[in-house]
Design a protein around this motif. Structure first.
Motif, PDB file in Angstrom:
ATOM      1  N   ALA A  93     -37.459   6.992  94.143  1.00 39.91           N
ATOM      2  CA  ALA A  93     -36.225   6.599  94.822  1.00 39.91           C
ATOM      3  C   ALA A  93     -35.683   7.764  95.643  1.00 39.91           C
ATOM      4  CB  ALA A  93     -35.170   6.145  93.811  1.00 39.91           C
ATOM      5  N   GLN A  96     -29.337   8.843  99.425  1.00 36.32           N
ATOM      6  CA  GLN A  96     -28.861   9.357 100.702  1.00 36.32           C
ATOM      7  C   GLN A  96     -27.545  10.077 100.438  1.00 36.32           C
ATOM      8  OE1 GLN A  96     -28.381   6.363 103.694  1.00 36.32           O
ATOM      9  NE2 GLN A  96     -27.758   7.799 105.286  1.00 36.32           N
ATOM     10  N   PRO A 103     -31.932   7.486 105.540  1.00 44.46           N
ATOM     11  CA  PRO A 103     -32.359   6.974 104.238  1.00 44.46           C
ATOM     12  C   PRO A 103     -33.862   7.140 104.069  1.00 44.46           C
ATOM     13  CG  PRO A 103     -31.992   5.154 105.741  1.00 44.46           C
ATOM     14  CD  PRO A 103     -31.553   6.396 106.469  1.00 44.46           C
ATOM     15  N   VAL A 105     -37.210   7.273 100.703  1.00 47.55           N
ATOM     16  CA  VAL A 105     -37.604   7.390  99.297  1.00 47.55           C
ATOM     17  C   VAL A 105     -38.278   8.745  99.136  1.00 47.55           C
ATOM     18  CG1 VAL A 105     -38.888   6.324  97.418  1.00 47.55           C
ATOM     19  CG2 VAL A 105     -37.849   4.890  99.161  1.00 47.55           C
ATOM     20  N   SER A 154     -34.862  -3.148 100.956  1.00 50.37           N
ATOM     21  CA  SER A 154     -34.833  -1.890 101.692  1.00 50.37           C
ATOM     22  C   SER A 154     -35.486  -2.058 103.064  1.00 50.37           C
ATOM     23  CB  SER A 154     -35.574  -0.807 100.905  1.00 50.37           C
ATOM     24  OG  SER A 154     -35.728   0.369 101.673  1.00 50.37           O
ATOM     25  N   ASP A 155     -34.942  -1.376 104.064  1.00 52.06           N
ATOM     26  CA  ASP A 155     -35.565  -1.394 105.384  1.00 52.06           C
ATOM     27  C   ASP A 155     -36.368  -0.125 105.659  1.00 52.06           C
ATOM     28  OD1 ASP A 155     -33.588   0.488 105.798  1.00 52.06           O
ATOM     29  OD2 ASP A 155     -32.505  -0.650 107.317  1.00 52.06           O
ATOM     30  N   GLY A 160     -39.375  -2.687  98.692  1.00 52.00           N
ATOM     31  CA  GLY A 160     -38.401  -1.955  97.899  1.00 52.00           C
ATOM     32  C   GLY A 160     -37.012  -2.540  98.024  1.00 52.00           C
ATOM     33  N   TRP A 161     -36.072  -1.842  97.410  1.00 48.15           N
ATOM     34  CA  TRP A 161     -34.696  -2.312  97.357  1.00 48.15           C
ATOM     35  C   TRP A 161     -33.741  -1.208  97.782  1.00 48.15           C
ATOM     36  CZ3 TRP A 161     -33.056  -7.221  96.286  1.00 48.15           C
ATOM     37  CH2 TRP A 161     -34.027  -8.107  95.778  1.00 48.15           C
ATOM     38  N   ARG A 162     -32.551  -1.614  98.235  1.00 47.55           N
ATOM     39  CA  ARG A 162     -31.489  -0.674  98.582  1.00 47.55           C
ATOM     40  C   ARG A 162     -30.229  -1.011  97.792  1.00 47.55           C
ATOM     41  NH1 ARG A 162     -30.389   0.488 104.677  1.00 47.55           N
ATOM     42  NH2 ARG A 162     -32.038   1.995 104.188  1.00 47.55           N
ATOM     43  N   THR A 164     -26.362  -0.162  97.796  1.00 49.55           N
ATOM     44  CA  THR A 164     -25.286   0.384  98.624  1.00 49.55           C
ATOM     45  C   THR A 164     -24.054   0.581  97.754  1.00 49.55           C
ATOM     46  OG1 THR A 164     -26.134  -0.680 100.625  1.00 49.55           O
ATOM     47  CG2 THR A 164     -23.839   0.041 100.658  1.00 49.55           C
ATOM     48  N   ARG A 173     -25.844   5.367  99.724  1.00 49.50           N
ATOM     49  CA  ARG A 173     -26.840   4.378  99.318  1.00 49.50           C
ATOM     50  C   ARG A 173     -28.024   5.035  98.630  1.00 49.50           C
ATOM     51  NH1 ARG A 173     -26.335   4.778 104.628  1.00 49.50           N
ATOM     52  NH2 ARG A 173     -24.964   2.964 104.624  1.00 49.50           N
ATOM     53  N   ASP A 175     -32.286   4.043  98.029  1.00 47.37           N
ATOM     54  CA  ASP A 175     -33.444   3.160  98.202  1.00 47.37           C
ATOM     55  C   ASP A 175     -34.484   3.493  97.150  1.00 47.37           C
ATOM     56  OD1 ASP A 175     -33.467   1.654 101.125  1.00 47.37           O
ATOM     57  OD2 ASP A 175     -32.237   3.456 101.131  1.00 47.37           O
TER      58      ASP A 175
END
Length: 284
Positions: A93, A96, A103, A105, A154-155, A160-162, A164, A173, A175
């Motif tokens: 992970a 940020q 952002p 990982v 996640s972008d 993945g996931w974010r 916030t 945030r 990620d």
């Protein structure tokens, strides 16, 4: 790897009498107890102490009255959950730290997910002022006490996931990648965060603790409480007041630190605090 003192760990959490199979109810109780009772702290970096990633070592420190940062707290908590029968995954992970930072990982954080009763949960006792209870691993906005959090895909990392944070949080945030990893993949980053003069943990003394109603933080000599009523900020001007807050607000008696180290720690924290105040005055 040493053997984990599960009973001592649970005693620190105030849950030494738990029984029965793993359940979502138990997961929530463990998570709440951990963030309320075990402070997020990087004092090892301030004191030049060497700490490893062995979960049993981290658990022993927790049972002995200390806290830790993400690798210590989530590393120990993941191992505890596994010993209680939960299915746990560790994830690469990236927190940020500032809004202007991109952002990614980058491995400056270890995130956890837990499978319980056919549902996946984001579990994290190592974010300092993060969530009080696990979050369902699905996109949505989640309110806990006075804070609001969001989970989205996640972008920056496929699959993945974010997470916030609430706008009043200490970071914007986090990620994390979906694939499970072993804890030792964080070893190099852990060493850098613990020892590098450029690391925020070396440059700044930070303690945080979450409870059901809000967050307490001590950044340098600034003690702050954030809850539904707003913010209360107090500047701690003496060594006595600083260590009183460390003990009373964050539950850290620091019995493992001798008097000389305690004086040196306060002197360093106070000197950096005064230097920052002077720099702000110059900028005005």
């Amino acid at each position: 790897m040493t053997t984990m003192d599960v009973r001592g760990y649970l005693t620190r959490l105030g849950l030494e009498d738990i029984s029965g199979p793993p359940s979502t109810e138990l997961l929530f109780a463990l998570h709440r107890a951990h963030v309320e009772r075990v402070a997020y702290e990087g004092l090892h970096a301030q004191l030049g102490q060497t700490t490893g990633l062995d979960p049993a070592e981290s658990a022993a420190r927790i049972a002995g009255g200390r806290g830790g940062y993400c690798y210590h707290l989530n590393g120990a908590f993941a191992a505890l959950l596994e010993r209680l029968g939960f299915a746990v995954a560790r994830h690469l992970a990236g927190v940020q730290v500032r809004f202007e930072d991109p952002p990614g990982v980058l491995g400056n954080h270890c995130a956890l997910t837990v499978r319980s009763e056919n549902r996946d949960w984001l579990v994290d006792v190592g974010l300092g002022d993060g969530f009080h209870e696990p979050l369902p691993l699905r996109a949505g906005v989640y309110d806990q006490g006075p804070f609001s959090y969001a989970l989205t895909p996640s972008d920056v990392v496929p699959g993945g996931w974010r997470f916030t944070h609430d706008p009043r949080g200490s970071f914007p945030r986090m990620d994390f990648a979906r694939e499970p990893v072993a804890l030792d993949v964080f070893a190099e980053k852990h060493e850098w965060l613990s020892t590098s003069p450029e690391s925020s943990f070396v440059r700044t003394c930070a303690l945080l603790r979450r409870d059901a109603k809000g967050v307490d933080s001590l950044i340098g000599c600034v003690l702050k409480r954030v809850d539904a009523s707003g913010e209360v900020v107090v500047e701690l001007e003496t060594e006595h007041d600083w260590y009183t807050a460390v003990a009373d607000v964050f539950g850290l008696t620091l019995f493992d630190i001798g008097d000389e180290q305690r004086h040196e720690l306060w002197a360093a924290v106070h000197a950096r605090h005064e230097a920052r105040k002077s720099a702000r005055d110059v900028d005005r």
